[in-house]
Write an enzyme that holds these catalytic residues in place. Structure first.
Site, short mmCIF file in Angstrom:
data_model
loop_
_atom_site.label_atom_id
_atom_site.label_comp_id
_atom_site.label_asym_id
_atom_site.label_seq_id
_atom_site.Cartn_x
_atom_site.Cartn_y
_atom_site.Cartn_z
N ARG A 163 0.89 -1.18 0.00
CA ARG A 163 0.00 0.00 0.00
C ARG A 163 0.92 1.22 0.00
O ARG A 163 1.71 1.41 0.93
CB ARG A 163 -0.92 0.01 1.22
CG ARG A 163 -1.64 1.34 1.39
CD ARG A 163 -2.80 1.30 2.35
NE ARG A 163 -3.94 0.63 1.75
CZ ARG A 163 -5.19 0.74 2.20
NH1 ARG A 163 -5.45 1.47 3.28
NH2 ARG A 163 -6.17 0.11 1.60
N HIS A 211 -7.05 0.89 -6.69
CA HIS A 211 -7.32 0.01 -5.55
C HIS A 211 -8.00 -1.26 -6.06
O HIS A 211 -9.18 -1.52 -5.78
CB HIS A 211 -8.21 0.76 -4.55
CG HIS A 211 -8.25 0.16 -3.18
ND1 HIS A 211 -7.47 -0.92 -2.80
CD2 HIS A 211 -8.99 0.48 -2.08
CE1 HIS A 211 -7.73 -1.23 -1.53
NE2 HIS A 211 -8.65 -0.40 -1.08
N GLN A 241 -10.02 -3.86 -3.83
CA GLN A 241 -11.34 -3.41 -3.40
C GLN A 241 -12.39 -3.74 -4.45
O GLN A 241 -13.51 -4.14 -4.13
CB GLN A 241 -11.32 -1.90 -3.13
CG GLN A 241 -12.63 -1.35 -2.64
CD GLN A 241 -13.02 -1.87 -1.27
OE1 GLN A 241 -12.25 -1.75 -0.34
NE2 GLN A 241 -14.19 -2.46 -1.14
N ASP A 274 -16.93 7.43 -2.20
CA ASP A 274 -15.74 7.26 -1.35
C ASP A 274 -15.50 8.59 -0.65
O ASP A 274 -16.14 9.60 -0.98
CB ASP A 274 -14.56 6.85 -2.26
CG ASP A 274 -13.28 6.51 -1.50
OD1 ASP A 274 -13.33 6.30 -0.27
OD2 ASP A 274 -12.22 6.46 -2.15
N CYS A 278 -16.41 1.65 -0.03
CA CYS A 278 -15.24 0.84 0.31
C CYS A 278 -14.85 0.98 1.78
O CYS A 278 -14.16 0.11 2.31
CB CYS A 278 -14.07 1.20 -0.59
SG CYS A 278 -13.43 2.88 -0.38
N ARG A 330 -13.69 -8.55 1.16
CA ARG A 330 -12.25 -8.32 0.96
C ARG A 330 -11.49 -9.60 1.32
O ARG A 330 -10.56 -10.00 0.64
CB ARG A 330 -11.75 -7.16 1.86
CG ARG A 330 -12.30 -5.80 1.53
CD ARG A 330 -11.80 -5.28 0.18
NE ARG A 330 -10.36 -5.23 0.10
CZ ARG A 330 -9.58 -4.25 0.56
NH1 ARG A 330 -10.13 -3.20 1.13
NH2 ARG A 330 -8.26 -4.28 0.44
N1 NVA Z 1 -9.69 6.92 -1.68
C1 NVA Z 1 -9.35 6.44 -0.36
C2 NVA Z 1 -9.60 4.96 -0.26
C3 NVA Z 1 -9.35 4.37 1.09
C4 NVA Z 1 -9.60 2.89 1.15
C5 NVA Z 1 -7.91 6.78 -0.04
O1 NVA Z 1 -7.05 6.63 -0.92
O2 NVA Z 1 -7.65 7.23 1.07
N1 CP Z 2 -11.30 -0.09 1.97
C1 CP Z 2 -10.04 -0.18 2.45
O1 CP Z 2 -9.07 -0.42 1.72
O2 CP Z 2 -9.96 -0.03 3.79
P1 CP Z 2 -8.63 0.16 4.66
O3 CP Z 2 -8.06 1.51 4.31
O4 CP Z 2 -9.09 0.08 6.08
O5 CP Z 2 -7.65 -0.93 4.31
#
Ligand code: NVA
Ligand code: CP
Length: 305
Positions: free
Chosen positions: A104, A131, A134, A219, A259, A287
């Protein structure tokens, strides 16, 4: 056979993606019936988290343990990555010790660079651009709740962010139409839009986007790494909140997905996740199952390569 990575939905064929989500349904059933299934005994997944996570960490870690393997959590705060060790060197070393790596990160190029130097499959656990894990869970949830998504209409409301980009890739791979309602200046990246031309439409009015839609998703307005822009975004995105009335303007069988994490009172109304059309908790659970299907596919494939 070369190593397969999962940095984007485009790394798989549509047939592979559909079989992954069907396998996710099967693995969920196995677990619900208490059947022990450990195809990854003695296998190890390394996980690098440069951003916070609840679901992604938990689902990969629990999935590896349920499969008879282990997962190791690494953060830049306490590894040499945080002190400037090159990503390529980290890839060379990690991939001699583990069977797969999940990352990540911020820049998507971190993933492509790591993958270029890795001997084992690399999985995108979220980048600034995409992502894909997801979307496996989202597509599994839609399949379970409503059947195939092919030929359906999906509405994305809010920021043209990493999730939105991934919905664009999903539109191509799972064969649905996508309407995106976002404020001016917050469109998804042009490269994603250009490739999906003909399937994806940008509108400004959320009601126009949801008309006839079978799936609505949104989101957070401020993604990780954009916190300094948060105040400005709060004001600009206000007309893009998804509430029950907006879902009433969609297809009568509409499903709502988020998500998570959710900000009630911002991108969704306080009560939206309690609406029977919302399936965010099933989606979050998926997930686990969808990623177990992915781990089985990638790590098993690598062991036969
Ligand atoms: N768009 C959000 C998704 C989190 C799962 C982010 O990148 O923070
Ligand atoms: N939806 C998602 O990826 O959640 P987290 O940021 O908690 O991993």
């Amino acid at each position: 056979m070369s190593i397969r990575h999962f940095l984007s939905l485009m790394d798989c064929t549509p047939a592979e993606l559909n079989s992954l989500i069907r396998r996710g349904v099967e693995l969920k059933d196995l677990r619900d019936r208490g059947v022990l299934y450990e195809p990854l005994r003695n296998r190890v997944l390394g996980m690098i988290f440069e951003k916070a996570s609840t679901r992604t960490r938990l689902s990969f870690e629990a999935g590896m343990i349920q499969f008879g393997g282990q997962a190791i959590f690494l953060s830049p705060r306490d590894t040499q990555l945080g002190r400037g060790e090159p990503i390529a060197d980290c890839a060379r070393v990690m991939s001699r010790m583990v069977d797969g790596v999940m990352i990540r990160t911020f820049a998507h190029s971190t993933l492509t660079e790591f993958a270029a130097h890795s001997r084992v499959p690399v999985i995108n656990g979220l980048s600034d651009d995409l992502h894909p894990c997801q979307l496996l869970a989202d597509m599994q949830t839609y399949l379970e709740q409503r059947g195939t998504i092919a030929g359906k209409t999906v509405a994305w409301i809010g920021d043209g962010n990493n999730m939105c980009n991934t919905y664009i890739e999903a539109a191509e791979q799972f064969d649905f139409r996508l309407r995106i309602a976002c404020p001016e200046g917050f469109e998804p990246k042009a490269a994603f839009l250009e490739r999906a031309a003909g399937r994806v439409e940008i509108v400004r009015d959320p009601r126009e986007a949801v008309a006839g839609a079978h799936l609505v998703s949104t989101d957070v307005w401020t993604s990780m790494g954009q916190e300094e822009d948060g105040e400005r975004r709060l004001a600009l995105f206000r007309p893009y909140q998804v509430d029950r009335a907006l879902l009433d303007a969609a297809d009568p069988g509409v499903l709502f997905l988020h998500c998570l994490p959710a900000h009630r009172g911002e991108e969704i109304s306080e009560d939206l996740l309690d609406d029977p059309r919302a399936r965010a908790w099933d989606q979050a659970e998926n997930r686990l199952h969808a990623q177990k299907a992915l781990l089985e596919f990638l790590i098993e494939h690598a062991s036969h390569a």
